[in-house]
Design an enzyme around this catalytic site. Sequence first.
Site, PDB file in Angstrom:
ATOM      1  N   CYS A  39       3.523  -2.797  -8.560  1.00  6.68           N
ATOM      2  CA  CYS A  39       2.264  -2.245  -8.042  1.00  6.68           C
ATOM      3  C   CYS A  39       2.514  -1.027  -7.146  1.00  6.68           C
ATOM      4  O   CYS A  39       2.847   0.034  -7.648  1.00  6.68           O
ATOM      5  CB  CYS A  39       1.457  -3.348  -7.368  1.00  6.68           C
ATOM      6  SG  CYS A  39      -0.301  -2.963  -7.359  1.00  6.68           S
ATOM      7  N   HIS A  98       1.676  -8.377 -10.431  1.00  6.21           N
ATOM      8  CA  HIS A  98       2.498  -9.057  -9.428  1.00  6.21           C
ATOM      9  C   HIS A  98       3.115 -10.367  -9.932  1.00  6.21           C
ATOM     10  O   HIS A  98       2.619 -11.447  -9.589  1.00  6.21           O
ATOM     11  CB  HIS A  98       1.631  -9.393  -8.208  1.00  6.21           C
ATOM     12  CG  HIS A  98       1.172  -8.203  -7.441  1.00  6.21           C
ATOM     13  ND1 HIS A  98       1.892  -7.657  -6.399  1.00  6.21           N
ATOM     14  CD2 HIS A  98       0.061  -7.455  -7.566  1.00  6.21           C
ATOM     15  CE1 HIS A  98       1.247  -6.613  -5.914  1.00  6.21           C
ATOM     16  NE2 HIS A  98       0.128  -6.471  -6.602  1.00  6.21           N
ATOM     17  N   ARG A 117      -5.864  -4.273  -6.994  1.00  3.13           N
ATOM     18  CA  ARG A 117      -6.037  -2.819  -6.778  1.00  3.13           C
ATOM     19  C   ARG A 117      -4.873  -2.057  -7.427  1.00  3.13           C
ATOM     20  O   ARG A 117      -4.187  -1.239  -6.798  1.00  3.13           O
ATOM     21  CB  ARG A 117      -6.145  -2.497  -5.283  1.00  3.13           C
ATOM     22  CG  ARG A 117      -7.531  -2.874  -4.719  1.00  3.13           C
ATOM     23  CD  ARG A 117      -7.689  -2.561  -3.252  1.00  3.13           C
ATOM     24  NE  ARG A 117      -7.574  -1.142  -2.934  1.00  3.13           N
ATOM     25  CZ  ARG A 117      -8.523  -0.232  -3.137  1.00  3.13           C
ATOM     26  NH1 ARG A 117      -9.651  -0.568  -3.721  1.00  3.13           N
ATOM     27  NH2 ARG A 117      -8.350   1.003  -2.783  1.00  3.13           N
ATOM     28  N   GLU A 146       0.874  -1.180   0.000  1.00  7.98           N
ATOM     29  CA  GLU A 146       0.000   0.000   0.000  1.00  7.98           C
ATOM     30  C   GLU A 146       0.906   1.224   0.000  1.00  7.98           C
ATOM     31  O   GLU A 146       1.679   1.425   0.940  1.00  7.98           O
ATOM     32  CB  GLU A 146      -0.921  -0.050   1.214  1.00  7.98           C
ATOM     33  CG  GLU A 146      -2.278   0.585   0.971  1.00  7.98           C
ATOM     34  CD  GLU A 146      -2.194   2.096   0.908  1.00  7.98           C
ATOM     35  OE1 GLU A 146      -2.823   2.698   0.009  1.00  7.98           O
ATOM     36  OE2 GLU A 146      -1.479   2.676   1.736  1.00  7.98           O
ATOM     37  N   SER A 147       0.790   2.010  -1.066  1.00  9.17           N
ATOM     38  CA  SER A 147       1.808   3.041  -1.290  1.00  9.17           C
ATOM     39  C   SER A 147       1.825   4.120  -0.207  1.00  9.17           C
ATOM     40  O   SER A 147       2.894   4.635   0.132  1.00  9.17           O
ATOM     41  CB  SER A 147       1.661   3.647  -2.679  1.00  9.17           C
ATOM     42  OG  SER A 147       0.350   4.040  -2.914  1.00  9.17           O
ATOM     43  N   GLU A 162       5.513 -11.882  -8.775  1.00  9.25           N
ATOM     44  CA  GLU A 162       5.960 -12.661  -7.594  1.00  9.25           C
ATOM     45  C   GLU A 162       4.827 -13.523  -7.023  1.00  9.25           C
ATOM     46  O   GLU A 162       5.073 -14.372  -6.183  1.00  9.25           O
ATOM     47  CB  GLU A 162       6.534 -11.728  -6.519  1.00  9.25           C
ATOM     48  CG  GLU A 162       5.537 -10.858  -5.757  1.00  9.25           C
ATOM     49  CD  GLU A 162       5.008  -9.662  -6.553  1.00  9.25           C
ATOM     50  OE1 GLU A 162       5.334  -9.531  -7.750  1.00  9.25           O
ATOM     51  OE2 GLU A 162       4.248  -8.875  -5.970  1.00  9.25           O
TER      52      GLU A 162
HETATM   53  N1  GLN Z   1      -3.677   0.059  -4.315  1.00  6.86           N
HETATM   54  C1  GLN Z   1      -2.373   0.071  -3.739  1.00  6.86           C
HETATM   55  C2  GLN Z   1      -1.830   1.471  -3.600  1.00  6.86           C
HETATM   56  O1  GLN Z   1      -2.375   2.385  -4.078  1.00  6.86           O
HETATM   57  C3  GLN Z   1      -1.399  -0.785  -4.539  1.00  6.86           C
HETATM   58  C4  GLN Z   1      -1.841  -2.230  -4.500  1.00  6.86           C
HETATM   59  C5  GLN Z   1      -0.749  -3.232  -4.619  1.00  6.86           C
HETATM   60  O2  GLN Z   1       0.441  -2.977  -4.464  1.00  6.86           O
HETATM   61  N2  GLN Z   1      -1.166  -4.457  -4.846  1.00  6.86           N
HETATM   62  O3  GLN Z   1      -0.820   1.642  -3.001  1.00  6.86           O
END
Ligand code: GLN
Length: 204
Positions: free
Chosen positions: A79, A177, A136, A48-49, A179
Amino acid sequence: MTIIGVLALQGDFIEHESMLRRLGVVTRQVRSAEDLRGLDGLIIPGGESTTFCRLMEDFKLYEPVGAFVKTGAPVWGTCAGMIVLARNASDLDFPTLEALDMEILRNAYGRQVDSFESDLDVPELGGEPFHAVFIRAPVVASVGPGVEVMASTRNDAAGRDEPVAVRQGSVIATSFHPELTNDERFHRYFLDLVRSSGRSAGSK
Ligand code: GLN
C-alpha cells in the site's frame, strides 16, 4: 538464518513482523541506516505515504534505503510502501525510490470504495483465491515493460482491470494488505524470493 527488516517509522509494521515471526523468521525494525546492515530483505509497510516520506527525510533514510534496494535485495512494499517504491506518484510532494517502473494515483479508488475487499486470482500463489483487504489503496495507473503483473482487480468506475500486485526483479508491491489477514501465502512468497536470491545472512 534469515533476517527481514521492516521499515518501522509509521504504519502497520507490527502486523508484518507478527506474520513473519509466525513463519519462523527473525525480524528487525528499521529506523536507521545501521539497521539495514546484514538484512536479507526489507518490507515497507502500509501507512500514509506523505508521512512516510517526511519521516524518511527526517531519519535520513532516503539514501540508505535507496542503496539497499539497488543491491538487488528483495524488497516488498504494501500500500503506502508500494507508493514509496514507484517511479512516480500523484499528489506526493516527496521523491519516491523509483524501484518499480509504474505510475501511481494515490487514493484514486474514490470515496465510496476507499476501503474494500476482493478475492484475487494470484497464479504464483496457487490454490485458493487470495482474500485481499484494500484500505485507501493506490491505483496503479500504468506499468512499464519490465513489470510483471501478479494480480489485477476490476475497477468498475474506471471501466478497466488494474494491477494490484506487481513484481520487477527482486522488488514486489501490493496495493492491499496481506499482513492484515491470516493468509500467509504472500509472506511465504516473499521469503522464497529472499531465499532464492541467495542472500541468507547465514551464507554471508
Ligand atoms: N492512502 C495512503 C497513502 O496514500 C495509503 C494507505 C495505506 O497504506 N493503507 O499513502
